[in-house]
Design an enzyme around this catalytic site. Structure first.
Site, PDB file in Angstrom:
ATOM      1  N   LYS A 129       0.858  -1.195   0.000  1.00 32.37           N
ATOM      2  CA  LYS A 129       0.000   0.000   0.000  1.00 32.37           C
ATOM      3  C   LYS A 129       0.893   1.244   0.000  1.00 32.37           C
ATOM      4  O   LYS A 129       2.112   1.135   0.022  1.00 32.37           O
ATOM      5  CB  LYS A 129      -0.921  -0.011   1.216  1.00 32.37           C
ATOM      6  CG  LYS A 129      -1.401  -1.393   1.653  1.00 32.37           C
ATOM      7  CD  LYS A 129      -2.314  -2.088   0.666  1.00 32.37           C
ATOM      8  CE  LYS A 129      -2.764  -3.427   1.250  1.00 32.37           C
ATOM      9  NZ  LYS A 129      -3.577  -4.243   0.408  1.00 32.37           N
TER      10      LYS A 129
HETATM   11  C1  LIG Z   1      -4.063  -5.508   1.520  1.00 34.40           C
HETATM   12  C2  LIG Z   1      -5.482  -5.689   1.790  1.00 34.40           C
HETATM   13  C3  LIG Z   1      -5.947  -6.268   2.984  1.00 34.40           C
HETATM   14  C4  LIG Z   1      -5.026  -6.882   3.994  1.00 34.40           C
HETATM   15  O1  LIG Z   1      -4.126  -5.975   4.564  1.00 34.40           O
HETATM   16  P1  LIG Z   1      -2.974  -6.510   5.546  1.00 34.40           P
HETATM   17  O2  LIG Z   1      -2.488  -5.256   6.225  1.00 34.40           O
HETATM   18  O3  LIG Z   1      -1.926  -7.142   4.700  1.00 34.40           O
HETATM   19  O4  LIG Z   1      -3.601  -7.457   6.499  1.00 34.40           O
HETATM   20  C5  LIG Z   1      -7.312  -6.317   3.196  1.00 34.40           C
HETATM   21  N1  LIG Z   1      -8.181  -5.851   2.296  1.00 34.40           N
HETATM   22  C6  LIG Z   1      -7.780  -5.306   1.132  1.00 34.40           C
HETATM   23  C7  LIG Z   1      -8.796  -4.780   0.162  1.00 34.40           C
HETATM   24  C8  LIG Z   1      -6.423  -5.222   0.837  1.00 34.40           C
HETATM   25  O5  LIG Z   1      -6.024  -4.711  -0.347  1.00 34.40           O
END
Ligand SMILES: *Cc1c(COP(=O)(O)O)cnc(C)c1O
Length: 378
Positions: A182
Site C-alpha cells: 500500500k
Molecule cells: C491488503 C489488503 C488487505 C489486507 O491488509 P494486511 O495489512 O496485509 O492485512 C485487506 N483488504 C484489502 C482490500 C487489501 O487490499
C-alpha cells in the site's frame, strides 16, 4: 537492465532514524509512539477514534466484532478483493456472501448489494478497491435502515478522497493497511477507526488480550499504583509495536506527496498509453479521487491471454501483476457464490496491474508502455 518492479515503498533516512529512536528509547512494544500515531492518523482523517493494530486483516477482524457480527450472520462482501476481506467474516463464524462489482470502479454498488440482503445480513464490507473510493453513502442508505452496519475496508485507500473527505472518514467502522504493497507503510500494520468512543475503548481492549488496563498505561501509572487489570472478554494480540508506529508517523507526513506523485504518474501513463488502451485504465469515480494504489488496466478485446501478456512483459524487464483476485474462485470459498459474478470474473481474468511507485522515472514509464504495446502487438 534491471527489472521494473510493480511497487517499491518510499522509505528513507527519516524512517530509519525514527525506528532507531524507538529502539534507543527502550520502549519497543505498543506505547507512546503507537498512541501518537493513532492521534495523528485520526486527525488526518478527521475522525474521533483510531486504534492501531498489527495489520488490516486484524483491523477487519476487530471491525467485525465491533459491528456485532457472529455465528449465523451473513456479511455481504465483494469477491473481487484481497482474500482477507472475506476471511475476516469467516474468523467470527459468519458467512461471506459475495456480491458483484461495478466494472469501472471495481467496487460494490447498491445494485449489486441489494439482491443479496436477507434477514440475516448483519453487515456489508465496502472495499475501496485498489484505492478507488467506494460510494459509501449510497450503500449505507440501502443497508443502515435495515439495522446492518457498513464496514469500510479502506486497506488500499489512505490518500484517497470521498466526497471531499479522506476515504473511510464517513464510515461507522473503517480498516486501513500499512503493508508495503500500500502507499503508507509500517512494514506490517493496520488501523481501525470508528465514531463511537465506547466502541473504540472496547477495540483497544480486544487488541490487547481483553485487558481492562493496557500494559503501557499500567507502566505509566494510570489506573492508580498497583492497579490490577481484569479480562472481561476474550481478546487477541493484535498490537502494533512502537517501532512500527515511529515509521508510520514519518510516512503519514509523506502521504500527501506520495498521493500527488502517484496521481501525476497515473496521468502520464494515461497519455503514454493513448486513448484506445487508456480506455481500460482505472480512474477517478464521480464521487472522489483515487490514490492509484493499484493502477489496473483492462486488456482490450482481442488482446492475447493475460498470462501471455505478463510473460512477455517479464521477458522485457517489467514486473506487472495479475489484477485483483476473486475470493469465490479460491479453495475456501469455491462454489459458495449465490449469484453469478460476471464483472468480477472478467476483471480478475482480464486486468493487469502496472508498475507504479514514488521513485518510478519517466524513462521507466516509457519502457513499461513500450513493452506493453509490444506485448499486445501494437
Ligand atoms: C491488503 C489488503 C488487505 C489486507 O491488509 P494486511 O495489512 O496485509 O492485512 C485487506 N483488504 C484489502 C482490500 C487489501 O487490499
Amino acid at each position: 537492465m534491471s527489472t521494473i518492479p510493480v511497487m517499491i515503498p518510499w522509505l528513507g533516512e527519516e524512517e530509519a532514524e525514527a525506528a532507531a529512536a524507538a529502539v534507543r528509547s527502550g520502549w519497543v512494544a505498543q506505547g507512546p509512539r503507537v498512541a501518537a500515531f493513532e492521534r495523528a492518523f485520526a486527525e488526518h482523517l478527521g475522525v474521533p477514534h483510531a486504534v492501531a493494530v498489527s495489520s488490516c486483516t486484524t483491523a477487519l477482524h476487530l471491525a467485525m466484532i465491533g459491528a456485532g457480527v457472529g455465528p449465523g450472520d451473513e456479511v455481504v462482501v465483494p469477491s473481487l478483493s484481497f482474500i482477507a476481506t472475506a476471511n475476516a467474516v469467516t474468523y467470527v463464524g459468519a458467512t461471506p456472501v459475495f456480491a458483484d462489482v461495478d466494472p469501472a470502479t471495481g467496487n460494490l454498488t447498491p445494485d449489486t448489494v441489494a439482491p443479496l440482503l436477507t434477514d440475516r445480513t448483519r453487515a456489508v464490507v465496502a472495499v475501496d478497491q485498489g484505492g478507488v473510493p467506494v460510494d459509501l453513502d449510497a450503500i449505507a442508505a440501502l443497508v443502515e435502515p435495515r439495522g446492518a452496519t457498513v464496514v469500510q475496508d479502506a486497506a488500499c485507500a489512505a490518500g484517497s478522497v470521498y466526497r471531499g473527505r479522506p476515504a473511510g472518514a464517513g464510515a461507522e467502522l473503517a480498516a486501513y493497511s500499512f503493508h508495503p504493497r500500500k502507499l503508507l507503510t509500517t512494514g506490517e500494520g493496520g488501523m481501525v477507526t470508528c465514531r463511537d468512543g465506547e466502541l473504540a475503548a472496547r477495540l483497544r481492549r480486544l487488541r490487547e488480550h481483553g485487558m481492562s488496563v493496557s500494559a503501557a498505561d499500567r507502566h505509566a501509572g494510570a489506573g492508580g499504583a498497583g492497579a490490577v487489570e481484569t479480562y472481561d472478554e476474550i481478546g487477541y494480540n493484535h498490537r502494533m509495536t512502537d517501532v512500527q508506529a515511529a515509521i508510520g508517523l514519518v510516512q503519514l507526513g509523506k502521504l500527501p506527496a506520495m498521493t500527488a506523485r502517484r496521481r501525476e504518474l497515473a496521468a502520464r501513463y494515461r497519455e503514454l498509453l493513448g486513448a484506445d488502451l487508456a480506455a481500460g485504465l482505472v480512474g477517478d469515480p464521480a464521487h472522489g479521487s483515487t490514490n492509484f494504489q493499484s493502477l489496473w488496466l483492462l486488456l482490450p478485446a482481442g488482446a492475447p491471454d493475460r498470462g501471455e501478456v505478463l510473460a512477455r512483459l517479464a521477458a522485457d524487464g517489467v514486473s506487472a501483476r495479475r489484477g485483483i483476485m476473486a475470493a469465490h474462485l479460491e479453495a475456501p470459498y469455491k462454489g459458495t457464490a449465490r449469484v453469478p459474478l460476471p464483472v468480477t470474473e472478467t476483471l480478475t481474468a482480464r486486468t493487469l496491474i502496472l508498475p507504479l511507485y514514488h521513485s518510478l522515472t519517466h524513462g521507466q514509464q516509457e519502457h513499461v508502455v513500450a513493452a506493453l504495446k509490444a506485448a499486445l502487438g501494437r
